[in-house]
Structures are given as structure tokens and as C-alpha cells.
Enzyme design. Structure first.
Site, PDB file in Angstrom:
ATOM      1  N   CYS A 220       0.893  -1.451  -0.066  1.00  0.00           N
ATOM      2  CA  CYS A 220       0.091   0.234  -0.051  1.00  0.00           C
ATOM      3  C   CYS A 220       0.895   1.135  -0.085  1.00  0.00           C
ATOM      4  O   CYS A 220       1.618   1.475  -1.066  1.00  0.00           O
ATOM      5  CB  CYS A 220      -1.036  -0.097   1.027  1.00  0.00           C
ATOM      6  SG  CYS A 220      -2.389   1.080   0.961  1.00  0.00           S
TER       7      CYS A 220
ATOM      8  N   HIS B 216      -3.610  -5.207   0.414  1.00  0.00           N
ATOM      9  CA  HIS B 216      -2.891  -5.709   1.722  1.00  0.00           C
ATOM     10  C   HIS B 216      -2.850  -7.173   1.905  1.00  0.00           C
ATOM     11  O   HIS B 216      -3.960  -7.948   2.218  1.00  0.00           O
ATOM     12  CB  HIS B 216      -3.880  -5.094   2.944  1.00  0.00           C
ATOM     13  CG  HIS B 216      -3.384  -3.625   3.134  1.00  0.00           C
ATOM     14  ND1 HIS B 216      -2.631  -3.379   4.373  1.00  0.00           N
ATOM     15  CD2 HIS B 216      -4.028  -2.572   2.657  1.00  0.00           C
ATOM     16  CE1 HIS B 216      -2.466  -1.809   4.168  1.00  0.00           C
ATOM     17  NE2 HIS B 216      -3.266  -1.334   3.316  1.00  0.00           N
TER      18      HIS B 216
ATOM     19  N   GLU C 129      -1.373  -9.125   3.658  1.00  0.00           N
ATOM     20  CA  GLU C 129      -1.273  -9.713   5.148  1.00  0.00           C
ATOM     21  C   GLU C 129      -2.707 -10.005   5.604  1.00  0.00           C
ATOM     22  O   GLU C 129      -2.792 -10.907   6.475  1.00  0.00           O
ATOM     23  CB  GLU C 129      -0.562  -8.465   5.820  1.00  0.00           C
ATOM     24  CG  GLU C 129      -1.134  -7.638   6.414  1.00  0.00           C
ATOM     25  CD  GLU C 129      -0.992  -6.248   5.380  1.00  0.00           C
ATOM     26  OE1 GLU C 129      -1.259  -5.293   5.722  1.00  0.00           O
ATOM     27  OE2 GLU C 129      -0.647  -6.364   4.334  1.00  0.00           O
TER      28      GLU C 129
END
Length: 233
Positions: free
Chosen positions: A105, A204, A206
Site C-alpha cells: 500500500c 494488503h 497480510e
């Protein structure tokens, strides 16, 4: 700086703000450990030059200050100049020393800026087919450039991603190539094919660790860092 053994896991620097962002940083650390790496959390004010590491993850967060790409502010977001300074220095060091790097990001945006690119400071006016809604759920479509490193990692030319950003890459930085866009053509992934591992993603991953192809971003980073670590002995 202490000597490291040849069989020690690769150390991956994980940057972020001085406070907060516990969830994303914890998940990034989990992904690094998943593939045999050792996360090293770095924050503004840390003496990062005293640490030895084999790869870098620049995590997401607040918008970067447009002064970093010589532009006038067009919006009124939150800036974090101390974090900008830390991460700009770590990115520059990673580029000089060919360290594997994953920008997430704002990390992708800052990477682009350090290579001389710039950003759209707001995206609402750029959207025609996609929503401005922010969500950790994979509700946005990613079109991946065939033949790119990202295409090789994902094994597909289309995937679903999440969206938590209100800025995005406009003009590309030097030596960077687009490897993914959303349905509005907004850049969602960049890479440097001449670098051992240099990828920036606007989403993202994660938050999507249950999706195998999303984990491959971290797996490839760890593999590149391990190779670099072994070659230093």
C-alpha cells in the site's frame, strides 16, 4: 554488529508507525515466520543502521507527504513525516544494496516516489467501474500483466484483492513496470524485473494469508532474502 551463522534464518525488516498498526504488522510477521524468516520491527526513531537484515517489508498506513515527489498537496490527509523519513532511508538503502523488498500500500507508493514517480492524491475522480469503499475483504478484481513476476507468483492473470487506500501510483518511477491494475486501470502492482526481488502492491496481502497465492508474495521475499544471506558467507 554481531556475526551471524550460515544456518540462521533470514532477517526481514518490517517498518511501520511509532504507534498503532499492531494488526497489520503482526500479520506480516506471521507470514515471514511462516516461510522461515525472522521479522525485525523498525519504527521511527530506531537506529536502523545498526541492524543487519536480508530483506524489507514496508507496510501500509497513512498517506505519504507529497513533498517527497515534489507536488503540492491536493487533499488533507494525515501525514507522518518521521515515518516517511525512516522508510525513505530504508528503501534507498535497500535499492543501493539490492535487498529484496516488498512494499504494501503506502509502501508501494513510497517505493515509486523514491524512484522518481508520483501519485494520484485522491482516487474518487479516477474511478468509473470500481467502488471507493474500503474493505479488507477481497472484493476488487486485479488484472495481472502476463509475463510479469507477479503473474508467475500468482499463476493466474486475474485475482481478487482488497482495497484500503485513497491514493495510488500515477506516473511510474524509473526502472519500474506495472504488473497489475484494477478494472479502472488504476495501478495495483509494480515491480522491477532487473532487481532480485522488488515488488509493490497496492492491496494488503497480510489480511489475505488464507489465500495461497497471496502468501506467495512473502514466500518469494523470504526465498530471495535467504539466497542473499547465503551468498554473503
Amino acid at each position: 554488529m554481531a556475526e551471524r551463522g550460515v544456518n540462521e534464518p533470514p532477517i526481514i525488516a518490517v517498518t511501520g508507525p511509532q504507534r498503532g498498526a499492531f494488526g497489520p504488522r503482526f500479520l506480516v510477521a506471521c507470514a515471514i515466520r511462516w516461510y522461515g524468516g525472522k521479522p525485525l520491527q523498525l519504527r521511527p526513531g530506531d537506529t536502523w543502521q545498526q541492524h543487519q537484515y536480508d530483506g524489507v517489508v514496508i507496510t501500509g498506513g497513512h498517506d505519504i507527504d507529497p513533498v517527497l515527489y515534489t507536488a503540492e498537496p491536493e487533499a488533507v490527509p494525515k501525514y507522518d513525516p518521521e515515518r516517511d523519513a525512516l522508510e525513505a532511508a530504508i528503501i534507498d538503502d535497500a535499492l543501493v544494496h539490492q535487498l529484496p523488498l516488498l512494499g504494501i500500500c503506502r509502501g508501494a507508493q513510497l517505493l515509486n516516489a523514491r524512484r522518481g514517480g508520483n501519485l494520484y492524491q485522491e482516487l474518487r475522480s479516477q474511478r468509473r467501474r470500481t467502488s471507493n469503499r474500503r474493505t479488507v475483504l477481497p472484493l476488487k478484481t486485479l488484472d495481472i500483466v502476463p509475463g510479469s513476476r507477479l503473474a508467475d507468483l500468482f499463476g493466474t492473470e486475474r485475482a481478487q484483492i482488497n482495497s484500503l487506500h485513497n491514493q495510488a501510483i500515477n506516473q511510474l518511477g524509473q526502472q519500474l513496470q506495472v504488473s497489475g491494475r484494477d478494472l479502472d486501470g488504476i495501478i495495483q502492482a509494480i515491480e522491477d524485473p532487473e532487481h532480485p526481488f522488488l515488488i509493490g502492491v497496492q492491496w494488503h496481502p497480510e489480511f489475505l494469508l488464507l489465500v495461497r497465492r497471496q502468501r506467495r508474495l512473502f514466500q518469494a521475499l523470504i526465498e530471495a532474502a535467504s539466497k542473499r544471506s547465503r551468498s554473503s558467507f
